[in-house]
Scaffold this motif. Structure first.
Motif, short mmCIF file in Angstrom:
data_model
loop_
_atom_site.label_atom_id
_atom_site.label_comp_id
_atom_site.label_asym_id
_atom_site.label_seq_id
_atom_site.Cartn_x
_atom_site.Cartn_y
_atom_site.Cartn_z
N LYS A 67 36.78 20.50 40.79
CA LYS A 67 35.71 20.69 39.82
C LYS A 67 36.28 21.27 38.53
O LYS A 67 37.43 21.67 38.46
CB LYS A 67 34.63 21.64 40.38
N GLY A 68 35.42 21.33 37.51
CA GLY A 68 35.80 21.98 36.26
C GLY A 68 36.91 21.26 35.52
O GLY A 68 37.02 20.03 35.56
N GLU A 69 37.78 22.03 34.88
CA GLU A 69 38.80 21.46 34.02
C GLU A 69 39.88 20.69 34.78
O GLU A 69 40.64 19.93 34.19
CB GLU A 69 39.45 22.55 33.16
N LEU A 70 39.96 20.90 36.08
CA LEU A 70 40.96 20.19 36.89
C LEU A 70 40.39 18.93 37.53
O LEU A 70 41.09 18.24 38.27
CB LEU A 70 41.50 21.12 37.99
N SER A 71 39.15 18.65 37.25
CA SER A 71 38.50 17.48 37.86
C SER A 71 39.25 16.21 37.50
O SER A 71 39.64 15.99 36.35
CB SER A 71 37.05 17.39 37.36
N GLY A 72 39.46 15.37 38.50
CA GLY A 72 40.14 14.10 38.29
C GLY A 72 41.62 14.12 38.55
O GLY A 72 42.25 13.06 38.66
N LEU A 73 42.22 15.31 38.66
CA LEU A 73 43.65 15.41 38.93
C LEU A 73 43.91 15.37 40.43
O LEU A 73 43.03 15.68 41.24
CB LEU A 73 44.22 16.69 38.33
N PHE A 79 47.23 22.12 42.47
CA PHE A 79 47.90 23.27 43.08
C PHE A 79 49.05 23.76 42.19
O PHE A 79 49.25 24.96 41.99
CB PHE A 79 48.44 22.89 44.45
N ARG A 80 49.81 22.80 41.66
CA ARG A 80 50.96 23.18 40.83
C ARG A 80 50.51 23.93 39.57
O ARG A 80 51.06 24.99 39.22
CB ARG A 80 51.72 21.92 40.43
N MET A 81 49.45 23.42 38.93
CA MET A 81 48.98 24.05 37.69
C MET A 81 48.36 25.42 37.98
O MET A 81 48.52 26.36 37.21
CB MET A 81 47.96 23.14 37.00
N ASN A 82 47.68 25.53 39.13
CA ASN A 82 47.07 26.80 39.49
C ASN A 82 48.14 27.86 39.78
O ASN A 82 48.05 29.00 39.29
CB ASN A 82 46.16 26.60 40.70
N ARG A 83 49.13 27.50 40.56
CA ARG A 83 50.14 28.47 40.97
C ARG A 83 51.13 28.81 39.86
O ARG A 83 51.77 29.85 39.89
CB ARG A 83 50.87 27.95 42.21
N SER A 84 51.22 27.92 38.87
CA SER A 84 52.10 28.22 37.74
C SER A 84 51.37 28.98 36.65
O SER A 84 51.99 29.40 35.67
CB SER A 84 52.66 26.91 37.16
N GLY A 85 50.06 29.15 36.81
CA GLY A 85 49.28 29.90 35.83
C GLY A 85 48.90 29.10 34.61
O GLY A 85 48.48 29.66 33.59
N GLN A 86 49.02 27.75 34.70
CA GLN A 86 48.65 26.90 33.55
C GLN A 86 47.14 26.88 33.32
O GLN A 86 46.69 26.55 32.23
CB GLN A 86 49.17 25.48 33.76
N VAL A 87 46.38 27.19 34.35
CA VAL A 87 44.92 27.27 34.22
C VAL A 87 44.49 28.64 34.74
O VAL A 87 45.12 29.21 35.64
CB VAL A 87 44.20 26.15 35.01
N ASP A 88 43.44 29.17 34.15
CA ASP A 88 42.97 30.50 34.55
C ASP A 88 41.94 30.46 35.67
O ASP A 88 41.75 31.44 36.38
CB ASP A 88 42.36 31.23 33.35
N ARG A 89 41.26 29.31 35.83
CA ARG A 89 40.20 29.23 36.84
C ARG A 89 40.41 28.02 37.74
O ARG A 89 40.86 26.97 37.29
CB ARG A 89 38.82 29.14 36.17
N TRP A 90 40.07 28.20 38.97
CA TRP A 90 40.17 27.15 39.99
C TRP A 90 38.80 27.01 40.63
O TRP A 90 38.16 27.99 41.01
CB TRP A 90 41.22 27.54 41.02
#
Length: 412
Positions: A67-73, A79-90
Motif C-alpha cells: 500500500k501507499g508509496e510502495l504500491s506496485g513494487l 523490503f530492500r527500500m524499507n530496510r535501507s531507510g529509503q522510505v519512512d513508512r511501510w
C-alpha cells in the motif's frame, strides 16, 4: 538504543492496541531480532512472542499487497527500500500461514527507526488481524464480478431483443398486394422507428386480410424498456391469432381489450396500450377504423392543402386497451380519394419540449405537415423528425417514436 522508559511506553501502547486485535512490534535490522513483540501476536499466528523471529515471520508470509508509496513494487524491492531507510513508512496487507496451517490476513503498518546519525536500524510497527475485512472484500469482489457477468448477459439479451424488435418492424410489408409480379401495387408503406431505450413499446403490424384488403394495427404500449417490450410481444401474438377476424376494427380492439384484462387485470401495475386499427380496401379506397385512445391518424390531402384527423364525428376519444373492462369500441368509415394518403404516429413524435418547457404538440405537427404536403412520404417523415429535433435542440427523443405512411396508388 532503547531505554527502560521507551520499553514501558511500547508495552503500554501495545496493551492499548491489543484491545483492537493488534500487536505492536519493534524490529531491529542490525541484530535481526524483535526487540519487542506484543502478546496478541499469538492470537494472530499461533506463535508466542518469544518464539517469533524476523526470519520466521518472513517465512510465514504467503502474499503481500503493498500500500501507499510502495504500491506496485515487488516484495523484494519493498523490503530492500524499507530496510535501507529509503522510505519512512511501510504499509502492506499480508496473507500469512499460521502455526495450525490456516491462512490469515494481517495489516502491517510501520515507521522507520533511525539512530543519531540518521541511519535506519529498524522499524516500529503494528500488526492487525484483518481476515474478516479481507474475506468481506473478497465476497464483495466475487459478487461484483458475478453481477458484472450477469449484467453482460442481460445486455446481450437486451441487444438481441432489440435486434428482434427492429427485424419485426423492418420486416413489415412495404407494399400490397404481395405478389407484385402478377398484380399492380395498390399501396405503399414506409416508416420511421426510433426507440427511446434499448427496447421499445411502439410497434405496428400490416396484415393482409384478402386480395384487396389489408389491416394496419398501430400501437403504443405504456412506457418503454423491458416491461413495454414484453407487452408488445403479448399483443403481437394476440393480433396474429385474431387476424382471421380482423375485418371489423371495433370488434378486434374489443377482443384485444378483453384479453388484456383477463391476463393482466390482477397485476399490481397498471398496464395499458393505445392503439388504432384500420382496414383498407385498396380497390375502393374505403377505410374502416377504430381507435383506442391513440392519436388520430392523419389524412393527407395535397390537392386541397388539407390535413384532417380520422376520428369519430363527435370527436369523443375511446379508452386505451386494458383500461375499461368489456368496452365496445366503435368502427368508423372514411373513403380515400385519388392522391390522399395516411400518416399514423405515436405521441413520442410531438411530446418534445424546448428550452422553455414548451411542448411541440399536435397542432404544430399538423401545421408542419400541411406546409410540406408536396413532399414524398419518406422525405416528409424525415423533415418532420428534423423539425422536432431542432425545436427541442436534442437529437434524442424522451419517448419511443414511430411513424407509418400509407400511400394508396390505385384509388380511383
Amino acid at each position: 538504543m532503547r531505554t527502560k522508559g521507551m520499553q514501558r511506553s511500547i508495552e503500554d501502547f501495545s496493551r492499548a492496541l491489543e484491545q483492537g486485535y493488534a500487536a505492536v512490534y519493534r524490529r531491529n535490522f542490525v541484530s535481526v531480532t524483535y526487540e519487542y513483540m506484543g502478546g496478541y501476536i499469538e492470537e494472530i499466528t499461533g506463535y508466542a512472542p518469544e518464539e517469533l523471529t524476523p526470519e520466521m515471520w518472513d517465512s510465514l508470509v504467503l502474499h503481500v499487497e503493498q500500500k501507499g508509496e510502495l504500491s506496485g513494487l515487488s516484495k523484494e524491492e519493498c523490503f530492500r527500500m524499507n530496510r535501507s531507510g529509503q522510505v519512512d513508512r511501510w504499509q502492506a496487507d499480508m496473507q500469512i500461514r499460521t502455526r495450525s496451517g490456516q491462512t490469515r490476513w494481517v495489516s502491517d503498518m510501520s515507521t522507520v527507526l533511525r539512530d543519531e546519525s540518521g541511519d535506519c536500524f529498524g522499524t516500529l510497527g503494528v500488526l492487525q488481524d484483518i481476515t474478516e475485512r479481507k474475506d468481506a472484500e473478497k465476497k464483495m469482489a466475487d459478487l461484483a464480478e458475478t453481477l458484472c457477468l450477469r449484467n453482460r448477459e442481460i445486455e446481450a439479451d437486451l441487444a438481441l431483443a432489440r435486434e428482434v424488435q427492429h427485424a419485426l418492424v423492418s420486416g413489415q410489408l412495404k407494399q400490397f398486394p404481395l405478389d407484385v409480379m402478377n398484380e399492380k401495387v395498390r399501396a405503399n408503406f414506409s416508416h420511421r422507428y426510433i426507440p427511446a431505450s434499448t427496447l421499445a413499446g411502439d410497434f405496428f403490424e400490416i396484415l393482409p386480410l384478402s386480395e384487396h384488403e389489408v389491416g394496419i394495427f398501430f400501437c403504443d404500449v405504456i412506457g418503454h424498456g423491458v416491461r413495454a417490450a414484453l407487452l408488445t410481444t403479448f399483443l403481437r401474438g394476440l393480433i396474429e391469432e385474431l387476424v382471421p377476424q380482423g375485418d371489423d376494427p371495433g370488434a378486434l380492439l374489443g377482443k384485444i381489450n378483453r384479453s388484456l384484462k383477463e391476463v393482466f387485470g390482477q397485476s399490481d401495475s397498471l398496464l395499458f396500450a393505445t392503439a388504432c386499427y384500420l382496414v383498407l380496401d385498396v380497390s375502393t379506397g374505403m377505410i374502416q377504423f377504430s381507435n383506442a385512445g391513440h392519436p388520430a391518424p392523419l389524412c393527407l390531402q395535397p390537392a386541397n392543402q388539407v390535413v384532417a384527423k380520422l376520428e369519430s364525428p363527435d370527436q369523443t376519444p375511446e379508452p386505451a386497451l386494458g383500461i375499461v373492462e368489456g368496452y365496445a369500441y366503435t368502427t368508423q368509415k372514411y373513403c380515400l380519394t385519388a392522391g390522399e394518403a395516411l400518416l399514423l404516429y405515436t405521441d413520442g413524435v410531438f411530446e418534445a419540449y424546448d428550452a422553455n418547457n414548451e411542448i411541440y404538440g399536435e397542432e404544430r405537427l399538423m401545421a408542419f405537415i400541411k406546409q410540406h404536403l408536396d413532399l414524398a412520404s419518406e422525405l416528409l417523415m424525415d423533415e418532420l423528425l428534423h423539425d422536432v429535433r431542432c425545436f427541442s435542440t436534442s437529437e434524442d427523443f424522451e419517448d419511443d417514436v414511430c411513424l407509418l405512411a400509407v400511400v394508396p396508388t390505385a384509388v380511383a
